[in-house]
Design a protein around this motif. Structure first.
Motif, mmCIF file in Angstrom:
data_model
loop_
_atom_site.group_PDB
_atom_site.id
_atom_site.type_symbol
_atom_site.label_atom_id
_atom_site.label_comp_id
_atom_site.label_asym_id
_atom_site.label_seq_id
_atom_site.Cartn_x
_atom_site.Cartn_y
_atom_site.Cartn_z
ATOM 1 N N GLU A 118 0.853 -1.185 0.000
ATOM 2 C CA GLU A 118 0.000 0.000 0.000
ATOM 3 C C GLU A 118 0.888 1.233 0.000
ATOM 4 O OE1 GLU A 118 -2.263 -0.431 3.636
ATOM 5 O OE2 GLU A 118 -0.735 0.618 4.794
ATOM 6 N N ALA A 119 0.302 2.390 -0.314
ATOM 7 C CA ALA A 119 1.082 3.626 -0.400
ATOM 8 C C ALA A 119 0.162 4.815 -0.140
ATOM 9 C CB ALA A 119 1.740 3.752 -1.774
ATOM 10 N N SER A 120 0.766 5.939 0.185
ATOM 11 C CA SER A 120 -0.021 7.155 0.395
ATOM 12 C C SER A 120 -0.516 7.730 -0.925
ATOM 13 C CB SER A 120 0.803 8.196 1.157
ATOM 14 O OG SER A 120 2.005 8.473 0.472
ATOM 15 N N GLU A 121 0.148 7.376 -2.010
ATOM 16 C CA GLU A 121 -0.290 7.778 -3.344
ATOM 17 C C GLU A 121 0.305 6.803 -4.354
ATOM 18 O OE1 GLU A 121 3.209 11.102 -4.159
ATOM 19 O OE2 GLU A 121 1.170 11.762 -3.692
ATOM 20 N N GLY A 122 -0.232 6.805 -5.553
ATOM 21 C CA GLY A 122 0.303 5.915 -6.575
ATOM 22 C C GLY A 122 -0.785 5.122 -7.264
ATOM 23 N N SER A 123 -0.347 4.139 -8.016
ATOM 24 C CA SER A 123 -1.242 3.353 -8.839
ATOM 25 C C SER A 123 -1.699 2.092 -8.111
ATOM 26 C CB SER A 123 -0.529 2.957 -10.143
ATOM 27 O OG SER A 123 -1.195 1.909 -10.795
ATOM 28 N N ARG A 124 -3.002 1.926 -7.987
ATOM 29 C CA ARG A 124 -3.543 0.703 -7.393
ATOM 30 C C ARG A 124 -3.127 -0.517 -8.220
ATOM 31 N NH1 ARG A 124 -7.998 -0.594 -3.900
ATOM 32 N NH2 ARG A 124 -8.171 1.648 -3.519
ATOM 33 N N GLY A 125 -3.129 -0.351 -9.547
ATOM 34 C CA GLY A 125 -2.742 -1.458 -10.407
ATOM 35 C C GLY A 125 -1.306 -1.899 -10.190
ATOM 36 N N GLU A 126 -0.398 -0.932 -10.000
ATOM 37 C CA GLU A 126 1.013 -1.263 -9.766
ATOM 38 C C GLU A 126 1.194 -1.965 -8.424
ATOM 39 O OE1 GLU A 126 5.039 -1.787 -9.907
ATOM 40 O OE2 GLU A 126 3.606 -1.372 -11.530
ATOM 41 N N LEU A 127 0.506 -1.492 -7.387
ATOM 42 C CA LEU A 127 0.588 -2.133 -6.076
ATOM 43 C C LEU A 127 0.003 -3.551 -6.130
ATOM 44 C CD1 LEU A 127 -0.495 0.940 -3.931
ATOM 45 C CD2 LEU A 127 1.801 -0.049 -4.023
ATOM 46 N N HIS A 128 -1.055 -3.714 -6.886
ATOM 47 C CA HIS A 128 -1.645 -5.029 -7.116
ATOM 48 C C HIS A 128 -0.606 -5.961 -7.748
ATOM 49 C CE1 HIS A 128 -5.053 -7.686 -8.657
ATOM 50 N NE2 HIS A 128 -4.042 -8.045 -9.426
ATOM 51 N N ASN A 156 -8.032 -5.712 3.996
ATOM 52 C CA ASN A 156 -7.831 -4.551 4.856
ATOM 53 C C ASN A 156 -9.081 -3.673 4.835
ATOM 54 O OD1 ASN A 156 -6.366 -3.005 6.644
ATOM 55 N ND2 ASN A 156 -4.663 -2.642 5.240
ATOM 56 N N ARG A 157 -9.213 -2.799 5.793
ATOM 57 C CA ARG A 157 -10.304 -1.823 5.753
ATOM 58 C C ARG A 157 -9.852 -0.623 4.928
ATOM 59 N NH1 ARG A 157 -10.037 2.349 9.824
ATOM 60 N NH2 ARG A 157 -8.094 2.178 11.003
ATOM 61 N N ARG A 158 -10.795 0.045 4.324
ATOM 62 C CA ARG A 158 -10.469 1.198 3.493
ATOM 63 C C ARG A 158 -10.062 2.383 4.360
ATOM 64 N NH1 ARG A 158 -14.842 -0.824 0.601
ATOM 65 N NH2 ARG A 158 -16.302 0.689 1.478
ATOM 66 N N LYS A 159 -9.010 3.061 3.923
ATOM 67 C CA LYS A 159 -8.529 4.246 4.628
ATOM 68 C C LYS A 159 -8.444 5.370 3.606
ATOM 69 C CE LYS A 159 -5.706 1.271 7.526
ATOM 70 N NZ LYS A 159 -4.665 0.350 7.158
ATOM 71 N N PRO A 160 -8.973 6.550 3.933
ATOM 72 C CA PRO A 160 -9.069 7.629 2.938
ATOM 73 C C PRO A 160 -7.735 8.101 2.377
ATOM 74 C CG PRO A 160 -9.726 8.388 5.139
ATOM 75 C CD PRO A 160 -9.591 6.915 5.220
ATOM 76 N N LYS A 161 -6.648 7.959 3.124
ATOM 77 C CA LYS A 161 -5.362 8.473 2.664
ATOM 78 C C LYS A 161 -4.416 7.359 2.213
ATOM 79 C CE LYS A 161 -5.583 12.646 5.515
ATOM 80 N NZ LYS A 161 -4.903 13.481 6.547
ATOM 81 N N LYS A 162 -4.962 6.179 1.934
ATOM 82 C CA LYS A 162 -4.141 5.062 1.500
ATOM 83 C C LYS A 162 -4.645 4.492 0.181
ATOM 84 C CE LYS A 162 -1.105 4.387 4.871
ATOM 85 N NZ LYS A 162 0.361 4.387 4.624
ATOM 86 N N VAL A 163 -3.695 4.183 -0.686
ATOM 87 C CA VAL A 163 -3.998 3.405 -1.898
ATOM 88 C C VAL A 163 -3.650 1.962 -1.581
ATOM 89 C CG1 VAL A 163 -3.524 3.101 -4.356
ATOM 90 C CG2 VAL A 163 -3.371 5.391 -3.325
ATOM 91 N N ASP A 164 -4.660 1.108 -1.540
ATOM 92 C CA ASP A 164 -4.469 -0.262 -1.065
ATOM 93 C C ASP A 164 -5.288 -1.223 -1.930
ATOM 94 O OD1 ASP A 164 -4.299 -2.662 0.280
ATOM 95 O OD2 ASP A 164 -4.914 -1.877 2.227
#
Length: 304
Positions: A118-128, A156-164
């Motif tokens: 997970e990251a504070s910003e970035g591509s969900r597809g790349e993290l996947h 995980n639970r959704r967090k507004p400032k996380k890309v997960d």
């Protein structure tokens, strides 16, 4: 059915640098007392939360050995972060060294729970993609070494400032399917799953409804579950005890999981510092364990 309990790192490590000291001896006495209580209440599995890849495994050895010598099983909440090179799983996850060398004397295999990258910003597809690649690499490594290690990717639970990419049922299921290995499955964090369900319905996790929402994960998701994290929701957020019925639709979740033939641990994952002071820590734990036992009890037979 095994009931487990996640315990955070200080339970295992005590005070840093306390080896061969009076403080360390006193810590181990406390650990033994706690294990007596857990085991007497019905706990048969303990999870390390979390065992980072770069942690000093020497800090965990004594307590791990105490757990095993009591006849308890061990699971691990791991972590995908860190950079370690090597050709064996022990080299790329050095904090697992003691466990991997000795577990075979006490249990058949090891389940390790992991969160997706997970990251504070970035591509969900790349993290996947990074998560799928890591799961595939680690699964291939333990299989080549003949290690009975399974990796459980946690929702995980959704967090507004996380890309997960792991903050939804579909996201976790998709990554596990892509990894395509018998050494990779799902960790159903029931509290995270319920938190997301409440958010989707416009409700807050800090105020779960008295009448629970009972939307269950789809059957293909349920059938991929190899481990669980179980905790309640309430005014303190997540990782609360199961004392209050409305904290989690535990009974419906357990029933759905049992219908799939699930044989893993029903592992409770609490943050003790969040517990309300209306009851003692032991009272909250005892009530949670009793509720779990009741949920796992066989359904009564209808009268003849």
């Amino acid at each position: 059915m095994r009931i487990g309990l996640s315990l955070q790192s200080p339970f295992f490590t005590g005070k840093p640098g306390a080896f061969d000291s009076k403080e360390w001896t006193e810590h181990l006495k406390k650990v033994e007392h706690d294990l007596d209580f857990f085991q007497g209440a019905g706990i048969s599995s303990i999870e390390i939360r979390n065992l980072l890849r770069g942690a000093d495994e020497r800090m965990y050895r004594d307590v791990i050995q105490l757990i095993w010598e009591r006849g308890l099983q061990l699971t691990v909440h791991g972590h995908v972060g860190g950079v370690f090179s090597g050709t064996s799983f022990m080299e790329i996850y050095p904090s697992m060294r003691y466990i991997l060398r000795h577990f075979h004397r006490y249990q058949k295999g090891i389940t390790m729970t992991l969160h997706a990258f997970e990251a504070s910003e970035g591509s969900r597809g790349e993290l996947h993609r990074r998560t799928v690649d890591l799961l595939g690499e680690w699964a291939s490594m333990v299989q080549a070494e003949g290690l009975p290690v399974q990796f459980a990717l946690e929702i995980n639970r959704r967090k507004p400032k996380k890309v997960d990419p792991g903050d939804s049922l579909d996201g976790v299921f998709g990554m596990v399917e892509e990894a395509g290995s018998p050494a990779v499955g799902i960790c159903w964090d029931m509290g995270h799953s319920y938190s997301n369900l409440l958010a989707d319905s416009g409700r807050r996790e800090t105020d779960p409804p008295d009448i629970p929402l009972l939307d269950l994960p789809p059957e293909p998701f349920l059938k991929q579950i190899i481990h669980t994290h179980i905790h309640g929701l309430g005014t303190g957020g997540t990782h609360l005890p199961l004392t209050e019925k409305r904290s989690l639709p535990l009974e419906a979740y357990v029933s759905a999981l049992r219908q799939t033939g699930y044989q893993g641990v029903y592992n409770m994952e609490f943050t003790f510092s969040k517990f309300d002071s209306d009851r003692s820590l032991h009272e909250h734990l005892h009530a949670s364990i009793q509720r779990m036992k009741a949920a796992l009890a066989p359904a009564p037979r209808p009268p003849a």
